[in-house]
Design a protein around this motif. Structure first.
Motif, PDB file in Angstrom:
ATOM      1  N   LYS A  90       0.824  -1.209   0.000  1.00  0.00           N
ATOM      2  CA  LYS A  90       0.000   0.000   0.000  1.00  0.00           C
ATOM      3  C   LYS A  90       0.858   1.260   0.000  1.00  0.00           C
ATOM      4  N   LEU A  91       1.940   1.260   0.775  1.00  0.00           N
ATOM      5  CA  LEU A  91       2.835   2.418   0.786  1.00  0.00           C
ATOM      6  C   LEU A  91       3.426   2.650  -0.603  1.00  0.00           C
ATOM      7  N   ALA A  92       3.791   1.572  -1.279  1.00  0.00           N
ATOM      8  CA  ALA A  92       4.343   1.694  -2.627  1.00  0.00           C
ATOM      9  C   ALA A  92       3.301   2.285  -3.581  1.00  0.00           C
ATOM     10  N   GLU A  93       2.058   1.856  -3.427  1.00  0.00           N
ATOM     11  CA  GLU A  93       0.986   2.385  -4.290  1.00  0.00           C
ATOM     12  C   GLU A  93       0.773   3.879  -4.045  1.00  0.00           C
ATOM     13  N   ILE A  94       0.738   4.265  -2.763  1.00  0.00           N
ATOM     14  CA  ILE A  94       0.524   5.680  -2.426  1.00  0.00           C
ATOM     15  C   ILE A  94       1.647   6.537  -3.001  1.00  0.00           C
ATOM     16  N   VAL A  95       2.898   6.109  -2.803  1.00  0.00           N
ATOM     17  CA  VAL A  95       4.042   6.863  -3.307  1.00  0.00           C
ATOM     18  C   VAL A  95       4.000   6.942  -4.827  1.00  0.00           C
ATOM     19  N   ARG A  96       3.690   5.837  -5.473  1.00  0.00           N
ATOM     20  CA  ARG A  96       3.653   5.793  -6.934  1.00  0.00           C
ATOM     21  C   ARG A  96       2.580   6.729  -7.497  1.00  0.00           C
ATOM     22  N   ARG A  97       1.397   6.664  -6.944  1.00  0.00           N
ATOM     23  CA  ARG A  97       0.292   7.460  -7.476  1.00  0.00           C
ATOM     24  C   ARG A  97       0.448   8.941  -7.122  1.00  0.00           C
ATOM     25  N   TYR A  98       1.033   9.214  -5.963  1.00  0.00           N
ATOM     26  CA  TYR A  98       1.319  10.613  -5.597  1.00  0.00           C
ATOM     27  C   TYR A  98       2.371  11.188  -6.546  1.00  0.00           C
ATOM     28  N   SER A  99       3.437  10.424  -6.771  1.00  0.00           N
ATOM     29  CA  SER A  99       4.523  10.885  -7.648  1.00  0.00           C
ATOM     30  C   SER A  99       4.055  11.088  -9.079  1.00  0.00           C
ATOM     31  N   ALA A 100       3.060  10.297  -9.493  1.00  0.00           N
ATOM     32  CA  ALA A 100       2.516  10.429 -10.855  1.00  0.00           C
ATOM     33  C   ALA A 100       1.477  11.546 -10.954  1.00  0.00           C
ATOM     34  N   ALA A 101       1.239  12.226  -9.837  1.00  0.00           N
ATOM     35  CA  ALA A 101       0.284  13.348  -9.792  1.00  0.00           C
ATOM     36  C   ALA A 101      -1.118  12.921 -10.212  1.00  0.00           C
ATOM     37  N   GLU A 102      -1.495  11.698  -9.805  1.00  0.00           N
ATOM     38  CA  GLU A 102      -2.833  11.223 -10.136  1.00  0.00           C
ATOM     39  C   GLU A 102      -3.888  12.000  -9.354  1.00  0.00           C
ATOM     40  N   LYS A 103      -4.996  12.253 -10.008  1.00  0.00           N
ATOM     41  CA  LYS A 103      -6.080  12.988  -9.366  1.00  0.00           C
ATOM     42  C   LYS A 103      -6.617  12.195  -8.170  1.00  0.00           C
ATOM     43  N   GLY A 104      -6.806  12.902  -7.059  1.00  0.00           N
ATOM     44  CA  GLY A 104      -7.312  12.261  -5.848  1.00  0.00           C
ATOM     45  C   GLY A 104      -6.231  11.674  -4.958  1.00  0.00           C
TER      46      GLY A 104
END
Length: 322
Positions: A283-297
């Motif tokens: 889950k931490l990897a997913e959060i970091v990945r999606r935050y770094s990709a500037a995904e909406k939400g």
């Protein structure tokens, strides 16, 4: 007008507060400067909305964070025109503005503190002023006085979750972990589904266990982190805490064994701890990945928390490579 102006500015990232401050002159120029205090007239006024006053208050606080005192004074003036000088919330905002203008001038801060004392002498139930006084005492390093004042406030208002949380934070900063844990448990009595408080309590228990080597506290911390992510599936601090504590218990199996023998708590077995560790890592990897990709939400996370999550994931990767 930004919808984030309707949220408490203390929870806004610095960049958002700065954005609001820069927009302040335009917002003030295009918003009503004065509205009649008459109830009947205010009901007939098209511009009289709760959102307007929330915007003014939050804009004031954002401007104070960025040093735009002129816009802050304008916001306060409009609130005073609408609600009057005797409104308790307005009195606290006026005090906050005075504190901001005083800066590090101890003489001026002493005068403000005396003003708070005078107000409370006349009306001991003025909670906004009581809280401002406590905040001022704490900011000046008078922790013992602020704790005493907070306890008095809670005697008068025992269901004030914000005050219990502040008390817990003060105790924790002084290394008084048992008192801090008790105060935060009181917050959960009032707000049992507050996932951030469950995680914060987990952090306190985890820290306390390091100093006292108490397995019971480790078990309780693990439960709090699990409850936190159960209530909020994407809560970074919950997964971060779960990752740290699961890893420690896996590396120190004697703690789990010792606790199992005591009969007080039963920690999960190693297989379950490994699953918890893997789930937290994923889950931490997913959060970091999606935050770094500037995904909406996925942009509401604190940058420092993201950096901490990246570090723990990097450490995990390096340990696996070795």
């Amino acid at each position: 007008m930004s919808s984030s102006l309707l949220h408490p500015p203390s929870h806004l990232p610095p960049a958002t507060a700065l954005k609001h401050s820069k927009q302040a002159p335009s917002i003030l120029a295009n918003s009503p400067g004065a509205i009649a205090t008459s109830t009947l007239q205010s009901l007939l006024s098209a511009s009289e909305t709760a959102e307007l006053w929330t915007t003014y208050e939050n804009l004031l606080l954002s401007c104070l964070r960025t040093g735009d005192d002129e816009s802050a004074h304008q916001c306060l003036g409009r609130l005073v025109n609408r609600f009057g000088d005797d409104n308790e919330r307005i009195m606290a905002l006026k005090g906050l503005l005075k504190e901001a203008n005083a800066g590090d001038d101890n003489a001026t801060l002493d005068v403000i503190l005396k003003e708070y004392d005078q107000i409370l002498q006349e009306n001991p139930t003025n909670l906004p002023i009581s809280k401002r006084r406590i905040a001022l005492l704490r900011s000046r390093g008078q922790i013992a006085d602020s704790v005493t004042a907070l306890i008095s406030l809670l005697d008068a208002s025992p269901t004030d979750a914000e005050a219990w949380s502040e008390l817990a934070d003060m105790y924790f900063s002084q290394g008084l972990y048992s008192q801090a844990i008790f105060a935060l448990e009181e917050v959960l009595v009032l707000q049992p589904n507050a996932w951030n408080i469950h995680a914060r309590l987990g952090e306190m228990l985890f820290t306390a266990a390091k100093t006292s080597d108490t397995s019971k506290q480790l078990a309780e911390a693990l439960k709090r982190f699990c409850r936190s992510i159960e209530l909020c599936d994407n809560y970074l601090r919950g997964y971060y805490g779960l990752k740290l504590i699961a890893k420690q218990l896996l590396n120190e199996p004697q703690k789990a064994t010792k606790q199992a023998e005591s009969g007080e708590f039963s920690l999960p077995d190693s297989a379950t701890l490994r699953k918890l560790d893997e789930a937290a890592t994923e889950k931490l990897a997913e959060i970091v990945r999606r935050y770094s990709a500037a995904e909406k939400g996925w942009q509401g996370y604190d940058q420092a928390e993201i950096a901490a999550a990246q570090q723990v994931l990097q450490n995990e990767t390096e340990a696996t490579v070795r």
